[in-house]
Design a protein around this motif. Structure first.
Motif, mmCIF file in Angstrom:
data_model
loop_
_atom_site.group_PDB
_atom_site.id
_atom_site.type_symbol
_atom_site.label_atom_id
_atom_site.label_comp_id
_atom_site.label_asym_id
_atom_site.label_seq_id
_atom_site.Cartn_x
_atom_site.Cartn_y
_atom_site.Cartn_z
ATOM 1 N N ILE A 139 -13.713 100.586 109.815
ATOM 2 C CA ILE A 139 -14.111 100.338 108.424
ATOM 3 C C ILE A 139 -15.569 100.754 108.231
ATOM 4 O O ILE A 139 -16.301 100.977 109.200
ATOM 5 N N GLU A 143 -18.300 97.443 104.430
ATOM 6 C CA GLU A 143 -17.157 96.535 104.463
ATOM 7 C C GLU A 143 -17.266 95.462 105.547
ATOM 8 O O GLU A 143 -16.534 94.471 105.503
ATOM 9 N N ALA A 151 -9.068 93.747 110.487
ATOM 10 C CA ALA A 151 -9.990 94.683 111.129
ATOM 11 C C ALA A 151 -10.535 94.082 112.424
ATOM 12 O O ALA A 151 -10.704 94.786 113.426
#
Length: 241
Positions: A139, A143, A151
């Motif tokens: 990412i 983010e 993630a």
């Protein structure tokens, strides 16, 4: 020279190591060393003050020895052997840094510096952040501050690899989660459970916000994890490059 100084036991050893430096080859391809010029003594004298560690203090008035800093990408990435051994004579617990990641600075600390100096660390502290683990999932930097458990689950393989590497040396490993203000409890608990399920200790440090108070729980976890066991090394010193 900084790398040589940091691995030297004293001024005499520094002189010997300087003399062993390869500087050139002659027309017949024979190696030429600094000792062939008989100037290693003069070079060692130039470093007679530099070989002494520097004593500084933290904002909370704790003693710190700062001495050397050879970058791990070109040398061994650790402070001096002299400073480390001095610290061990002065305190019950000594924390030293081997930077640039466990696959670079830590391996060189354990395979090179510890072996040369006869050191056997009682515990390894592996620092990580929720942000970096999420970033490892691919990412963007923007983010990483947003909650993103998926993630984190994808990026934690990075931490897994470092644990795999360090476990070759010892089982006494503590993972420190360096806390950032936007880390969520869900994310922190996921990492802690992940590490503990692998059989290692894990604790959060909020020292950036709270100073020493924010690392008291971490310090206690490290003390509990310190075990006197022989340090294993990955390769034999006689092995070829």
């Amino acid at each position: 020279l900084m790398a040589i100084l940091c691995l030297s036991k004293d001024l005499k050893d520094l002189k010997r190591r300087i003399g062993n430096m390869l500087m050139a080859y002659d027309e017949d391809g024979k190696p030429l060393y600094v000792r062939d010029l008989h100037c290693e003594g003069a070079m060692a004298v130039l470093l007679k003050e530099a070989i002494h560690p520097n004593l500084v203090q933290t904002l909370e008035h704790h003693p710190v020895l700062v001495h050397g800093g050879p970058f791990a990408n070109i040398a061994h990435g650790c402070n001096s052997l002299i400073a480390t051994k001095m610290g061990l004579k002065l305190a019950d617990y000594v924390v030293t840094e081997a930077g640039f990641g466990s696959d670079l600075g830590a391996t060189k600390f354990l395979d090179i510096k510890s072996r040369i100096g006869g050191l056997s660390p009682s515990c390894i502290v592996l620092n990580t952040t929720i942000r970096s683990l999420k970033y490892n999932a691919g990412i963007t930097k923007e983010e990483v501050e947003k909650p993103n458990l998926e993630a984190l689950k994808k990026g934690i393989v990075n931490l897994d690899a470092h644990l795999d590497l360090l476990s070759h040396y010892t089982s006494s490993i503590v993972v420190c989660i360096n806390h950032f203000i936007k880390d969520t409890e869900e994310e922190i608990n996921y990492v802690k459970k992940y590490v503990e399920d692998r059989g290692f200790a894990c604790e959060v440090s909020t020292s950036f916000e709270e100073g020493g108070k924010g690392s008291q729980a971490l310090a206690q976890k490290i003390i509990e994890s310190c075990h006197k066991q022989p340090l294993k090394t990955i390769y034999n010193i006689e092995d070829s490059i």
